[in-house]
Design a protein around this motif. Structure first.
Motif, mmCIF file in Angstrom:
data_model
loop_
_atom_site.group_PDB
_atom_site.id
_atom_site.type_symbol
_atom_site.label_atom_id
_atom_site.label_comp_id
_atom_site.label_asym_id
_atom_site.label_seq_id
_atom_site.Cartn_x
_atom_site.Cartn_y
_atom_site.Cartn_z
ATOM 1 N N SER A 12 0.819 -1.215 0.000
ATOM 2 C CA SER A 12 0.000 0.000 0.000
ATOM 3 C C SER A 12 0.850 1.262 0.000
ATOM 4 C CB SER A 12 -0.921 0.007 1.225
ATOM 5 O OG SER A 12 -0.150 0.026 2.430
ATOM 6 N N LEU A 13 2.140 1.117 0.320
ATOM 7 C CA LEU A 13 3.047 2.265 0.349
ATOM 8 C C LEU A 13 3.934 2.355 -0.888
ATOM 9 C CD1 LEU A 13 4.326 2.335 4.052
ATOM 10 C CD2 LEU A 13 2.860 4.023 2.932
ATOM 11 N N GLN A 14 3.791 1.420 -1.819
ATOM 12 C CA GLN A 14 4.714 1.405 -2.962
ATOM 13 C C GLN A 14 4.476 2.600 -3.882
ATOM 14 O OE1 GLN A 14 5.455 -2.433 -4.597
ATOM 15 N NE2 GLN A 14 6.020 -1.655 -6.617
ATOM 16 N N CYS A 15 5.578 3.200 -4.319
ATOM 17 C CA CYS A 15 5.504 4.356 -5.224
ATOM 18 C C CYS A 15 4.854 3.950 -6.555
ATOM 19 C CB CYS A 15 6.897 4.911 -5.481
ATOM 20 S SG CYS A 15 7.701 5.610 -4.021
ATOM 21 N N PRO A 16 4.207 4.879 -7.210
ATOM 22 C CA PRO A 16 3.569 4.572 -8.509
ATOM 23 C C PRO A 16 4.597 4.097 -9.529
ATOM 24 C CG PRO A 16 2.857 6.705 -7.678
ATOM 25 C CD PRO A 16 3.989 6.273 -6.812
ATOM 26 N N VAL A 17 4.132 3.274 -10.444
ATOM 27 C CA VAL A 17 4.997 2.810 -11.526
ATOM 28 C C VAL A 17 5.479 4.021 -12.321
ATOM 29 C CG1 VAL A 17 5.114 1.444 -13.637
ATOM 30 C CG2 VAL A 17 3.782 0.611 -11.682
ATOM 31 N N GLY A 18 6.757 4.040 -12.596
ATOM 32 C CA GLY A 18 7.312 5.137 -13.368
ATOM 33 C C GLY A 18 8.015 6.183 -12.541
ATOM 34 N N ALA A 19 7.859 6.114 -11.189
ATOM 35 C CA ALA A 19 8.572 7.060 -10.340
ATOM 36 C C ALA A 19 10.062 6.812 -10.476
ATOM 37 C CB ALA A 19 8.138 6.889 -8.889
ATOM 38 N N THR A 20 10.816 7.814 -10.813
ATOM 39 C CA THR A 20 12.244 7.642 -11.120
ATOM 40 C C THR A 20 13.170 8.131 -10.027
ATOM 41 O OG1 THR A 20 12.255 9.756 -12.278
ATOM 42 C CG2 THR A 20 11.841 7.771 -13.595
ATOM 43 N N SER A 21 12.674 8.871 -9.070
ATOM 44 C CA SER A 21 13.544 9.381 -8.006
ATOM 45 C C SER A 21 12.924 9.050 -6.650
ATOM 46 C CB SER A 21 13.715 10.897 -8.150
ATOM 47 O OG SER A 21 12.454 11.542 -8.087
ATOM 48 N N PRO A 22 13.732 8.940 -5.610
ATOM 49 C CA PRO A 22 13.202 8.625 -4.275
ATOM 50 C C PRO A 22 12.182 9.655 -3.824
ATOM 51 C CG PRO A 22 15.598 8.431 -4.317
ATOM 52 C CD PRO A 22 15.198 9.061 -5.617
ATOM 53 N N ARG A 23 11.107 9.184 -3.231
ATOM 54 C CA ARG A 23 10.055 10.070 -2.743
ATOM 55 C C ARG A 23 9.862 9.854 -1.252
ATOM 56 N NH1 ARG A 23 4.988 9.647 -6.861
ATOM 57 N NH2 ARG A 23 3.995 10.176 -4.877
ATOM 58 N N SER A 24 9.490 10.904 -0.547
ATOM 59 C CA SER A 24 9.331 10.820 0.906
ATOM 60 C C SER A 24 7.986 10.238 1.312
ATOM 61 C CB SER A 24 9.482 12.213 1.531
ATOM 62 O OG SER A 24 8.488 13.100 1.021
ATOM 63 N N ASP A 25 7.046 10.161 0.372
ATOM 64 C CA ASP A 25 5.694 9.724 0.703
ATOM 65 C C ASP A 25 5.395 8.297 0.266
ATOM 66 O OD1 ASP A 25 5.786 10.269 -1.986
ATOM 67 O OD2 ASP A 25 3.789 11.180 -2.074
ATOM 68 N N CYS A 26 6.385 7.560 -0.203
ATOM 69 C CA CYS A 26 6.155 6.183 -0.629
ATOM 70 C C CYS A 26 7.458 5.411 -0.601
ATOM 71 C CB CYS A 26 5.534 6.141 -2.031
ATOM 72 S SG CYS A 26 6.550 6.916 -3.315
ATOM 73 N N LEU A 27 7.354 4.090 -0.743
ATOM 74 C CA LEU A 27 8.519 3.204 -0.711
ATOM 75 C C LEU A 27 8.781 2.646 -2.105
ATOM 76 C CD1 LEU A 27 7.799 1.099 2.525
ATOM 77 C CD2 LEU A 27 9.158 3.192 2.335
ATOM 78 N N SER A 28 10.035 2.397 -2.383
ATOM 79 C CA SER A 28 10.387 1.760 -3.650
ATOM 80 C C SER A 28 9.964 0.297 -3.612
ATOM 81 C CB SER A 28 11.892 1.846 -3.882
ATOM 82 O OG SER A 28 12.583 1.026 -2.944
ATOM 83 N N ALA A 29 9.944 -0.340 -4.763
ATOM 84 C CA ALA A 29 9.579 -1.759 -4.835
ATOM 85 C C ALA A 29 10.538 -2.600 -3.992
ATOM 86 C CB ALA A 29 9.585 -2.232 -6.289
ATOM 87 N N ALA A 30 11.821 -2.248 -4.011
ATOM 88 C CA ALA A 30 12.808 -2.995 -3.224
ATOM 89 C C ALA A 30 12.554 -2.816 -1.728
ATOM 90 C CB ALA A 30 14.220 -2.533 -3.577
ATOM 91 N N GLU A 31 12.176 -1.602 -1.325
ATOM 92 C CA GLU A 31 11.887 -1.359 0.092
ATOM 93 C C GLU A 31 10.639 -2.114 0.527
ATOM 94 O OE1 GLU A 31 13.638 3.108 0.928
ATOM 95 O OE2 GLU A 31 11.754 2.918 -0.206
ATOM 96 N N VAL A 32 9.629 -2.124 -0.309
ATOM 97 C CA VAL A 32 8.397 -2.860 -0.003
ATOM 98 C C VAL A 32 8.698 -4.344 0.172
ATOM 99 C CG1 VAL A 32 6.207 -3.658 -0.993
ATOM 100 C CG2 VAL A 32 6.806 -1.229 -1.056
ATOM 101 N N ASP A 33 9.503 -4.892 -0.702
ATOM 102 C CA ASP A 33 9.857 -6.301 -0.619
ATOM 103 C C ASP A 33 10.645 -6.589 0.656
ATOM 104 O OD1 ASP A 33 10.010 -9.002 -1.833
ATOM 105 O OD2 ASP A 33 12.160 -8.567 -1.938
ATOM 106 N N ALA A 34 11.575 -5.704 1.014
ATOM 107 C CA ALA A 34 12.365 -5.885 2.234
ATOM 108 C C ALA A 34 11.468 -5.851 3.460
ATOM 109 C CB ALA A 34 13.443 -4.806 2.325
ATOM 110 N N VAL A 35 10.510 -4.913 3.488
ATOM 111 C CA VAL A 35 9.597 -4.811 4.624
ATOM 112 C C VAL A 35 8.790 -6.095 4.781
ATOM 113 C CG1 VAL A 35 7.536 -3.636 5.478
ATOM 114 C CG2 VAL A 35 9.469 -2.304 4.607
ATOM 115 N N ARG A 36 8.285 -6.618 3.686
ATOM 116 C CA ARG A 36 7.529 -7.872 3.732
ATOM 117 C C ARG A 36 8.359 -8.992 4.345
ATOM 118 N NH1 ARG A 36 4.827 -7.857 -2.331
ATOM 119 N NH2 ARG A 36 2.838 -6.854 -1.784
ATOM 120 N N LYS A 37 9.599 -9.090 3.909
ATOM 121 C CA LYS A 37 10.480 -10.151 4.413
ATOM 122 C C LYS A 37 10.782 -9.965 5.890
ATOM 123 C CE LYS A 37 12.795 -11.107 0.001
ATOM 124 N NZ LYS A 37 14.073 -10.995 -0.753
ATOM 125 N N LEU A 38 10.965 -8.725 6.317
ATOM 126 C CA LEU A 38 11.279 -8.461 7.716
ATOM 127 C C LEU A 38 10.130 -8.871 8.624
ATOM 128 C CD1 LEU A 38 13.007 -4.971 7.368
ATOM 129 C CD2 LEU A 38 14.117 -7.153 7.864
#
Length: 561
Positions: free
Chosen positions: A275-301
């Motif tokens: 639910s926090l993943q940044c929209p597809v096409g976001a090219t730079s880090p954003r403060s209001d969402c997580l990257s796909a890699a961050e979302v995956d890491a959170v799930r694993k944690l």
């Protein structure tokens, strides 16, 4: 009450108590020394620890207005211990305190006893040990004898030695003996109940590292690996945790019946980091969402490792929802380039302690296969280090009392471990039999052993005194909000930690009653949510048992090694 000799039974019946506010109090019988402090230097300890065991120093020291006879000693081969005996005001109580991390130091802080009057007044003889080695690393594990000292021998022999010194100093034995510890100190507490059921009348085990082998070899190893990218750097960093935490609260706060920024039972929450993943096409880090890699890491944690073939869980559970801010400095580094502390914990144990034969120094997290085979490799030393045996028949028969407690927001040790042990006790001993000597308290929003967003200042020692000495069972224990203060990431100063950190400042002062599990604290209609008197006990909203996992048999009776 334990089955002691006739004199101690009479003492137990006659001794009155000085207890903390809320419990009927009276003046205790005070016993004075019968010899000098320095006279204890002649006390023989070789019968306890072997040749070379002795009291090394004896001196009187004043701390917080209380004069103590402080003894430093050694039990062979290298167990350091300290015993502090009140010169005035001893109430015939002995208290031993546990040590956090891998120890290697002699602790002084008594945890989970906030405001306890007899403790502050110097009514206890207090002892502790470094558990047989010096320094917080695991290198001692290269010596089999020192492994045994760490696992259980040092704590037990310290108790035996301290009691001998009590008899020598006061001319009589203690009337009651207590143990309290958190983290590894909680493991030590349970080890005493399981291996040495006659040592203590009351045992308080907080956030116990009881599942020691899996905790280090799989849990922390996975948390480090799950948050490490292909470039060897951490994927998720601490700056992202407030965003994650607020999203969890937005979805799950209130499921326990109270909108208060705390999850009183995180198992009610079913948050998906997608639910926090940044929209597809976001090219730079954003403060209001997580990257796909961050979302995956959170799930694993959150999820923990599973065997790739069977799909079985390899740990009881990961950190619980609502604990996200506490991840900083543990498996989520505070800044780019910093090492992941969970990886340091895991490697130290795996290289020195976890296996019957240590792996080469080059062993790394990359050498770990998160599968059933890895779990099997950790099992041979389970009977040595772990304290998950639910067979407490001897402890219960001796009249022992046990309080388990754990913070729901603990990132170091999942509270599901303590829940699993509570359930194992009920299953093996029987619910009614277990309830006669054991209580479990779970603290919403509390980190590892101390602090957090929830009320964490608690006194379990006073209700333990009342339970052991008067047969009074507390139905609620008061917890108060702590002000922000420095702490180690093991909740105990000086414990194994990469740096001293500070818990977040609470928004406001509040107090809550803690009810024995599974009851929850429910707010009375229209009452002030910051006042403890505004709450009453309510039935549990989550009733399922802890999930099955590949190591469930570790929580069944076994022969200690």
């Amino acid at each position: 009450m334990r089955k002691r000799d006739a004199l101690r039974v009479l003492l137990a019946l006659a001794a009155s108590l000085l207890l903390c506010p809320g419990v009927q109090a009276a003046t205790p019988e005070v016993v004075k020394p019968v010899q000098s402090c320095t006279g204890l230097l002649a006390t023989a300890l070789s019968d306890i620890g072997g040749e070379g065991s002795q009291v090394l120093s004896a001196r009187e020291s004043v701390k917080d207005g209380v004069t103590m006879c402080v003894l430093e000693g050694r039990l062979a081969p290298a167990i350091g211990f300290r015993v502090s005996l009140p010169v005035e005001g001893w109430t015939q109580r002995y208290l031993q305190i546990g040590c956090g991390g891998l120890c290697g130091r002699i602790p002084e802080e008594v945890g989970a006893a906030e405001g306890c009057v007899p403790l502050k007044a110097g009514g206890f003889v207090i002892a502790s040990t470094d558990m047989g080695h010096q320094g917080m690393g695991g290198e001692f594990g290269r010596d089999e004898a020192l492994r045994i000292d760490f696992a259980h021998r040092a704590v037990h022999l310290t108790a035996v030695a301290a009691k001998k010194l009590i008899r020598a100093y006061y001319g009589r034995a203690e009337a009651f003996a207590y143990f309290t510890g958190c983290s590894d100190g909680g493991r030590e507490a349970l080890m005493e109940a399981q291996r040495y059921p006659e040592d203590f009348d009351g045992i308080i085990a907080g956030a116990a590292a009881m599942n020691f082998q899996v905790q280090n070899g799989l849990y922390h190893a996975w948390q480090a690996s799950a948050n490490t990218g292909a470039d060897g750097q951490a994927i998720l960093q601490a700056a992202r945790l407030p965003l994650l935490h607020q999203a969890v609260l937005a979805q799950c706060d209130g499921l326990d019946g109270l909108q208060d920024g705390l999850l009183s039972d995180p198992r009610l929450c079913h948050f998906d980091s997608a639910s926090l993943q940044c929209p597809v096409g976001a090219t730079s880090p954003r403060s209001d969402c997580l990257s796909a890699a961050e979302v995956d890491a959170v799930r694993k944690l959150y999820a923990g490792p599973r065997d790739p073939r069977s799909g079985e869980r390899l740990i009881i559970g990961g950190p619980q929802y609502g604990s996200e801010l506490a991840w900083a400095g543990v498996f989520v580094p505070r800044a780019a380039g910093q090492p992941i502390f969970s990886g340091q914990i895991a490697l130290d144990a795996l290289r020195n302690l976890s296996f019957e034969r240590n792996p080469p120094e080059s062993f790394s997290l990359a050498d770990i296969h998160f599968d059933q085979a890895m779990l099997e490799q950790l099992k041979p030393l389970h009977p040595l280090y772990d304290a998950t045996n639910p067979d407490l028949r001897a402890f219960a028969a001796a009249g022992g009392k046990l309080i388990l407690w754990h913070g729901w927001a603990d990132p170091h040790i999942s509270p599901l471990n303590t829940l699993a042990y509570h359930e194992a006790l009920e299953q093996f001993m029987g619910k009614q039999e277990a309830a006669a000597f054991e209580r479990l308290y779970l603290l919403p929003g509390v980190y590892h052993c101390a602090d957090g967003e929830g009320p964490s200042l608690v006194d379990f020692l006073t209700p333990m005194l009342a339970w052991v000495e008067q047969g009074q069972v507390s139905q609620a224990v008061l917890a108060k909000q702590a002000a922000s203060r420095p702490r180690s990431s093991f909740g105990q100063p000086g414990a194994l930690s990469p740096a001293v950190e500070a818990s977040p400042a609470p928004a406001k002062t509040r107090a809550r009653p803690l009810y024995p599990y599974p009851a929850l604290a429910a707010l009375k209609p229209g009452a002030d949510p910051d006042q403890a008197a505004s709450y009453t006990a309510a039935p549990a909203r989550f009733t399922a048992s802890t999930p099955a996992w590949a190591g469930s048999s570790l929580f069944t009776p076994y022969r200690a090694k």
